[in-house]
Design a protein around this motif. Structure first.
Motif, PDB file in Angstrom:
ATOM      1  N   PRO A   1       0.634  -1.332   0.059  1.00  0.00           N
ATOM      2  CA  PRO A   1       0.064   0.091   0.001  1.00  0.00           C
ATOM      3  C   PRO A   1       0.650   1.248  -0.117  1.00  0.00           C
ATOM      4  O   PRO A   1       0.431   2.494  -0.351  1.00  0.00           O
ATOM      5  CB  PRO A   1      -0.767  -0.128   1.394  1.00  0.00           C
TER       6      PRO A   1
ATOM      7  N   SER B   1       0.282  -0.918   8.616  1.00  0.00           N
ATOM      8  CA  SER B   1      -0.615  -1.807   8.889  1.00  0.00           C
ATOM      9  C   SER B   1      -1.977  -1.363   8.162  1.00  0.00           C
ATOM     10  O   SER B   1      -1.923  -0.240   7.852  1.00  0.00           O
ATOM     11  CB  SER B   1      -0.907  -1.758  10.394  1.00  0.00           C
ATOM     12  N   ALA B   2      -3.175  -2.293   7.980  1.00  0.00           N
ATOM     13  CA  ALA B   2      -4.250  -1.794   7.502  1.00  0.00           C
ATOM     14  C   ALA B   2      -4.819  -0.645   8.146  1.00  0.00           C
ATOM     15  O   ALA B   2      -5.459   0.287   7.540  1.00  0.00           O
ATOM     16  CB  ALA B   2      -5.153  -3.063   7.569  1.00  0.00           C
ATOM     17  N   LYS B   3      -4.784  -0.724   9.570  1.00  0.00           N
ATOM     18  CA  LYS B   3      -5.423   0.260  10.635  1.00  0.00           C
ATOM     19  C   LYS B   3      -4.778   1.669  10.180  1.00  0.00           C
ATOM     20  O   LYS B   3      -5.561   2.873   9.848  1.00  0.00           O
ATOM     21  CB  LYS B   3      -5.284  -0.020  11.945  1.00  0.00           C
TER      22      LYS B   3
ATOM     23  N   PHE C   1      -3.175   2.553   7.462  1.00  0.00           N
ATOM     24  CA  PHE C   1      -3.754   2.675   6.150  1.00  0.00           C
ATOM     25  C   PHE C   1      -5.172   3.672   6.240  1.00  0.00           C
ATOM     26  O   PHE C   1      -5.302   4.770   5.363  1.00  0.00           O
ATOM     27  CB  PHE C   1      -3.847   1.637   5.266  1.00  0.00           C
ATOM     28  N   GLN C   2      -5.852   3.095   7.147  1.00  0.00           N
ATOM     29  CA  GLN C   2      -7.452   3.800   6.933  1.00  0.00           C
ATOM     30  C   GLN C   2      -7.055   5.215   7.822  1.00  0.00           C
ATOM     31  O   GLN C   2      -7.838   6.212   7.304  1.00  0.00           O
ATOM     32  CB  GLN C   2      -8.349   2.998   7.745  1.00  0.00           C
TER      33      GLN C   2
ATOM     34  N   LEU D   1     -12.003  -0.813   2.970  1.00  0.00           N
ATOM     35  CA  LEU D   1     -10.862  -1.504   3.607  1.00  0.00           C
ATOM     36  C   LEU D   1     -10.982  -2.773   3.915  1.00  0.00           C
ATOM     37  O   LEU D   1     -10.105  -3.820   3.534  1.00  0.00           O
ATOM     38  CB  LEU D   1     -10.652  -0.711   5.033  1.00  0.00           C
ATOM     39  N   ASN D   2     -12.103  -3.384   4.020  1.00  0.00           N
ATOM     40  CA  ASN D   2     -12.301  -4.959   4.158  1.00  0.00           C
ATOM     41  C   ASN D   2     -12.103  -5.456   2.955  1.00  0.00           C
ATOM     42  O   ASN D   2     -11.747  -6.650   2.869  1.00  0.00           O
ATOM     43  CB  ASN D   2     -13.647  -5.219   4.831  1.00  0.00           C
TER      44      ASN D   2
ATOM     45  N   SER E   1      -7.983  -4.514   1.912  1.00  0.00           N
ATOM     46  CA  SER E   1      -6.822  -5.008   3.088  1.00  0.00           C
ATOM     47  C   SER E   1      -6.189  -6.361   2.957  1.00  0.00           C
ATOM     48  O   SER E   1      -4.906  -6.491   3.375  1.00  0.00           O
ATOM     49  CB  SER E   1      -7.105  -4.713   4.467  1.00  0.00           C
TER      50      SER E   1
ATOM     51  N   PHE F   1      -3.074  -6.516   1.069  1.00  0.00           N
ATOM     52  CA  PHE F   1      -1.739  -5.584   1.338  1.00  0.00           C
ATOM     53  C   PHE F   1      -0.593  -6.740   1.625  1.00  0.00           C
ATOM     54  O   PHE F   1      -0.780  -7.693   2.188  1.00  0.00           O
ATOM     55  CB  PHE F   1      -2.142  -4.984   2.623  1.00  0.00           C
TER      56      PHE F   1
ATOM     57  N   THR G   1       5.380  -7.612   9.054  1.00  0.00           N
ATOM     58  CA  THR G   1       4.481  -8.398   9.353  1.00  0.00           C
ATOM     59  C   THR G   1       4.963  -9.920  10.148  1.00  0.00           C
ATOM     60  O   THR G   1       4.022 -10.485  10.640  1.00  0.00           O
ATOM     61  CB  THR G   1       3.802  -9.311   7.754  1.00  0.00           C
TER      62      THR G   1
END
Length: 295
Positions: A76, A109-111, A113-114, A124-125, A128, A131, A138
């Protein structure tokens, strides 16, 4: 002509038969067009029809899914305008990400990113799971205690260990000296009886950089130098000079030739004027020479 006309001449009975045949043909055609022969009591297997309908619907969904753009794993942090648009991001969301990256910051992280892009939960769901972040993010490796605690602070002469008696394991405690370098140092030291003459000889150990040599000499020094008989450069022969490291026959000849022109050397720095003299090795060569005028 008479013979030709005889084929179209019919008797009365034949003409009546042909007329009757035409009437029957017209009757059957009318029956075919105006009479409904279909039955309203057609039996349909509803279970089979339902199965068939479901199969058609599932094939249609598969076809629709295949026609959608495929998303492959991606980092991302490297989303471009085109990539973000194809993922369903708005221009504002893409701009927030690009502004974040211009600060040399990274999405980990995905969080995060949001938080940076402010994309919706649904988007996002959806994206993600694709990603692909670096392995160290990771799956970070647990920190382990190093085998050796590297010493970097220089020690006093009294605190330093003797380089001529140091073991490979002791040398490996210096940052930058591993198993290979420690074994090379020991091997170089053991080439001649007595070991090192001075610390500067570490520069002759293959692969050691001046920075690593400095780290070694912060912890070690030659306290029991090898005893040698220094050579008077002003009386030495070619055979005498070639016994010194980094001096070959050509260089020895050049030294003697320059010595005759100068009527002797007064200091080591004058050797810099000798043709092909290895200036970067002058400190090592100096260990084997002294400068005493010929009487």
């Amino acid at each position: 002509m008479k013979h030709f006309k005889s084929h179209f001449t019919f008797s009365k009975e034949q003409r009546n038969g042909i007329f009757l045949l035409l009437i029957l043909i017209v009757i059957f055609q009318c029956v075919y067009f105006f009479v409904d022969f279909s039955s309203n009591n057609v039996q349909v297997n509803q279970e089979e029809l339902s199965k068939y309908t479901k199969e058609i619907d599932s094939l249609r969904l598969v076809k629709l899914e295949e026609s959608k753009p495929k998303i492959y794993p991606f980092n991302p942090n490297y989303i471009t305008d085109f990539k973000g648009s194809s993922l369903g991001m708005t221009n504002e969301e893409i701009d927030r990400l690009l502004a974040f990256r211009k600060q040399n910051k990274w999405i980990n992280s995905a969080k995060q990113f949001q938080d940076v892009t402010q994309v919706s939960d649904s988007l996002l769901n959806r994206i993600s799971p694709y990603f692909k972040l670096p392995e160290w993010v990771t799956n970070p490796k647990p920190k382990t205690n190093p085998t050796y605690s590297y010493n970097t602070k220089p020690k006093t002469y009294a605190q330093k260990q003797d380089l001529n008696t140091a073991t490979a394991q002791q040398l490996q405690k210096v940052n930058g000296v591993g198993k290979v370098f420690s074994e090379r140092i020991i091997k170089y030291r053991n080439k001649s009886a007595g070991g090192f003459i001075a610390d500067v000889q570490l520069l002759d150990v293959y692969g050691l950089t001046p920075e690593v040599v400095e780290k070694i000499t912060n912890q070690f020094t030659v306290k029991t130098p090898k005893a040698i008989q220094k050579i008077n450069v002003n009386t030495a022969t070619i055979d005498d000079l070639v016994t010194i490291p980094h001096i070959d026959y050509d260089l020895a000849h050049n030294i003697i030739e320059q010595r005759q022109l100068r009527e002797g050397f007064k200091s080591i720095t004058e050797l810099n004027k000798v043709k092909d003299f290895p200036v970067n090795k002058i400190k090592i060569i100096e260990l084997y020479l002294h400068f005493e005028k010929e009487k």
